[in-house]
Structure formats: C-alpha cells, structure tokens
Design an enzyme around this catalytic site. Structure first.
Site, short mmCIF file in Angstrom:
data_model
loop_
_atom_site.label_atom_id
_atom_site.label_comp_id
_atom_site.label_asym_id
_atom_site.label_seq_id
_atom_site.Cartn_x
_atom_site.Cartn_y
_atom_site.Cartn_z
N ALA A 49 1.62 -2.78 4.43
CA ALA A 49 2.44 -3.25 5.56
C ALA A 49 3.87 -2.71 5.59
CB ALA A 49 2.52 -4.77 5.50
N SER A 50 4.26 -1.88 4.62
CA SER A 50 5.69 -1.60 4.47
C SER A 50 6.17 -0.30 5.10
CB SER A 50 6.04 -1.60 2.98
OG SER A 50 5.17 -0.73 2.29
N THR A 51 5.26 0.62 5.38
CA THR A 51 5.66 1.91 5.97
C THR A 51 4.56 2.36 6.94
OG1 THR A 51 4.62 3.09 4.12
CG2 THR A 51 6.97 2.73 3.94
N GLY A 52 4.82 3.41 7.68
CA GLY A 52 3.81 4.09 8.49
C GLY A 52 3.07 3.17 9.45
N TYR A 53 1.77 3.40 9.57
CA TYR A 53 0.96 2.65 10.54
C TYR A 53 0.88 1.17 10.24
CZ TYR A 53 -0.57 6.60 13.33
OH TYR A 53 -0.59 7.67 14.20
N ALA A 112 -2.66 -3.87 -4.31
CA ALA A 112 -3.66 -4.47 -3.39
C ALA A 112 -5.08 -4.29 -3.88
CB ALA A 112 -3.52 -3.82 -2.01
N TYR A 225 -8.23 9.52 10.40
CA TYR A 225 -7.70 10.71 11.08
C TYR A 225 -8.80 11.76 11.16
CZ TYR A 225 -4.86 14.67 12.34
OH TYR A 225 -4.36 15.76 13.00
N TYR A 235 -9.14 18.44 5.31
CA TYR A 235 -9.10 17.02 5.69
C TYR A 235 -10.50 16.49 6.04
CZ TYR A 235 -7.06 12.60 6.83
OH TYR A 235 -6.77 11.26 6.79
N LYS A 244 -13.18 8.94 4.16
CA LYS A 244 -13.11 8.37 5.51
C LYS A 244 -14.51 8.09 6.05
CE LYS A 244 -8.63 8.17 6.09
NZ LYS A 244 -7.95 6.86 6.05
#
Ligand code: NAD
Length: 398
Positions: A49-53, A112, A225, A235, A244
């Site tokens: 929850a702290s950066t990015g999305y 987490a 992504y 990727y 992914k």
C-alpha cells in the site's frame, strides 16, 4: 538535515518527507477533483500500500469513496538520523490527510508473505474494522520466504528458452546500449513464480475467509502487465510472465470462492508507469521513455492515480460494470495498447540511441517521474531547508 537525492542505479537511497507528502497530496487532489465514487468500497485492505499502484488504490478508496483502509507494506523507518524510505513518508502523509477527514487509516509494516503479519492483520481487522469489502493485492518484491517450507525464493527478470538482446537505457548514466540477458534456469523460473505468482494472494484470501472477514460482495484485484512484443522476451514470455500466468490462474480460484458471496476476484492489466518496481526491469525504462512521449502527445498520459481512478470510477463502482478481455482480465492498458500508439512507439524503438534520447523520447519526463517517487523535484518544496527525517506514521500498528 538537508536531504538530497542519492541515486544508485535504479534506486534512490534517500527520500524527502515533505516532497513525498506533496506527491501524496497531489494524488489526493486528482481523486477529489473527479468527485465522489458512488457504491465504492467501505472497508479496504491494501497489500503493498505504500508506493506505486497500491498507494494509488489506497488514496482512491479513501478519498473517492470515504473508505476505511488498512495498508500493508515493507518500508524502512527513519533510523540513526538517516531518511526513511519513500513508502514510509508516503504513508505518514496519507494517514495524516485521511485522519484529518475523519477516515480510519492504519498500517502494518512488515513481511506480507509471513503468516505472522497475516495474523496481526486479521487481529486488527477483527478488532477495529469488521469484514473487508475490497482486497487489493499490489506487491512487487524481489524475494519471498514461504511460510510452509521456510525456504527463501528470489525472483529474476530473465527470458525463457533463449537469450535476449535489446537496447537498454541506463537511466543513471543516460546511455543506450545493447544488453544480452541469458535465459533463466528451471529453478529461477519456479522461484520467480513462488515470489510473484498467486500463492501468497490465495493464502491471504483463505486466511481472511477462515476468519470470517470477507464481506458479502467482497472484491479482490491483483495487478498485471502485458505490454508490447518488444518487451515480451523479458516480461510477458519471461520469468515474470510465468509468475503473472500463475496469478491469473489463482484469480479464477479466488473468484470462485468470492462468487459464493456475490463478489469477484480478477486481474487488472495496468499500463506501464514509473515505479520502484518497473525501473528495475531491463529494457522497460527505455520503452516507458518512448511511451510517455507518444502518450503525452496524444493527450492520453496517465500515472498510477489516473489509472486506479479509472478502474474504480468507470469499471468497478459508480454504477459501472467490469469488462473483461478474452482471457477474463480487465484492461486498464487499453490506451497504451491502442494500435496507433504502439505503431508510433515501434517506429521510434530502433532509432533511439544515446545521442537521440532527448529528441526521440521523454527521458526528462521519465527522470522527473522517477525522482518524484522519492519526493524530489516537487514544486513548492524547499530542498535546501533543514528537515527532520523522523516522521512517524500516525496509525502504525506496532
Ligand atoms: P512498487 O514497487 O511501487 O510497490 C510495491 C509495494 O509492495 C510497496 O508498497 C512495498 O512496500 C510492498 N512490498 C514489497 N515487498 C513486500 C513484503 N515482503 N511485505 C509487504 N510489502 C511488501 O510496485 P508497483 O509497480 O506499484 O507494482 C505493484 C503491482 O502492479 C505489481 O504486481 C506489478 O507487477 C503491477 N504492475 C506494475 C506496472 C508498472 O509499470 N509499474 C504495470 C502494470 C502492473
């Protein structure tokens, strides 16, 4: 202390508390400007929850829907007069702003992937929040210790089957040079799936369900992504792509579990943005620099906050309905993947060299975005002023 950026490769070792607060405030304003989201989530758990999305998801839920939020992340607190990491300062600023508006906002800083942190989270939800109606899974991590076998697995960003050579942008030295990445071993593929696949997401959902903490109609989303074919060897078709794929399969199982509660779990394929995670992926910073140039020209540029605002406002809530592609995924990368955008990106792809980086790409925009992740380069912040790095997170659960 006077806090200056100390960039080493694709990380910045310092972060500016006031700059990070400004960056968070700008994101809050984006959401407020768009107005409230009706039927939005009310009790939200954000893992990563702290950066990015993940941070943008938290901001959109709190300031768009008035949601209570519990944020999970792994950040460096300020220590021995050194600065904290950016995610720490982002969270301090987010919680301060949320509390000012009377919103519940608390956080847990730790691993987490561990069962210990999951138990602490469950206790906090039981004692303070009640059943959760949205779980956002937005972790990006280089390693994971599996609580079942106790092994620590590392993720790699490598092609599979054969080596891959492409132009790479060294953002620190502003150099475009070819790199060759050797293919991953079977063990590296499996380890990457262990870290970035869906195993941990499923474990979270199962433990929350067993504790009776998933509300009727609960949704859960994880981010993915895909990107253009030029990045596929490293990727989509590489080690991270396998992870992914695993998380997409996991989404179907979690979806089946949530369907019983008239909820859903799904994958949202988001666009390429500059984050701490994406700046570490070979070839991707060059692609993003070109993409920004093309998307800004077409007036289609979005950062994390605009993407998540679009997800909540036009797809998940506000009387809207989720739209899925052939593989059952929500596509927030639709603007990035428009044929005319990708055609222009591809045209530039082979032409970019160290000499043409400024004229053919938005390298400045990339760099500006990167520095902003750490709270540098924000308007109105006095970077020569003396700063106290010891900023507490007001709702941190110890
Ligand atoms: P990020 O690096 O900005 O955020 C990662 C978050 O995970 C941070 O909050 C960090 O504290 C947390 N974290 C990492 N390890 C942890 C641990 N062990 N325990 C607790 N928290 C931990 O990353 P991001 O780019 O926002 O990526 C989030 C998701 O979005 C990923 O699944 C990524 O694949 C996906 N995504 C990213 C992009 C992109 O261009 N950046 C595009 C599409 C999808």
């Amino acid at each position: 202390m006077i806090i200056k950026p100390r960039v080493r490769g694709f990380v910045c070792l310092t972060a500016h508390p006031e700059g990070c607060a400004k960056h968070v405030e700008e994101q809050i304003q984006v959401i407020k400007k768009s107005g409230p989201v009706s039927g939005g989530p009310k009790n939200v758990l954000i893992i990563g929850a702290s950066t990015g999305y993940g941070l943008s998801s938290r901001i959109a839920a709190a300031f768009g829907s008035g949601a209570s939020t519990l944020g999970i992340f792994f950040e460096r607190p300020p220590m021995n007069d050194g600065t904290a990491s950016a995610g720490w300062y982002n969270t301090a600023a987010f919680e301060t702003a949320a509390h000012k508006e009377g919103l519940y906002a608390r956080s847990l800083n730790g691993d987490a992937f561990s069962d210990e942190l999951k138990e602490k989270t469950i206790d906090a939800i039981k004692n303070e929040m009640g059943p959760i109606d949205l779980v956002v899974y937005s972790l990006a991590s280089p390693r994971r210790t599996d609580p079942v076998d106790g092994e620590t697995y590392r993720s790699t960003l490598k092609p599979i089957g054969r080596s891959f050579t492409a132009n790479n942008l060294d953002t620190d030295r502003k150099l475009v040079t070819p790199i060759t990445i050797e293919p991953a071993t079977e063990e590296e593929i499996q380890s990457t799936v262990k870290v970035m696949g869906g195993e941990d997401w499923e474990r979270w959902m199962e433990q929350l369900e067993s504790a009776g903490l998933l509300a009727e109609g609960c949704h859960s989303v994880a981010y993915d992504y895909v990107g253009p074919e030029v990045t596929w060897p490293v990727y989509h078709n590489g080690t991270i792509g396998q992870a992914k794929k695993h998380i997409r399969d996991t989404a179907q199982r979690i979806d089946a579990m949530l369907k019983i509660k008239r909820g859903s779990a799904f994958i949202s394929v988001n666009k390429a943005v500059v984050t701490q995670a994406s700046s570490a992926i070979p070839v991707v910073p060059l692609y993003i620099s070109i993409l920004f140039k093309i998307m800004k020209k077409a007036d289609l540029h979005e950062d994390c906050i605009q993407q998540i605002d679009r997800l909540f406002r036009t797809m998940m809530y506000n009387g809207s309905a989720l739209r899925f592609d052939d593989e059952g995924r929500v596509r927030l990368d639709d603007w990035e993947m428009r044929p005319e955008i990708q055609k222009d990106v591809l045209e530039l792809w082979d032409q970019v060299t160290t000499e043409t980086i400024d004229s053919l790409t938005d390298f400045d925009g990339y760099q500006e975005n990167f520095m902003r992740l750490f709270g540098f380069g924000l308007e109105g912040v006095d970077y020569d002023a003396d700063m106290d790095p010891n900023v507490p997170i007001p709702g941190l659960i110890e």
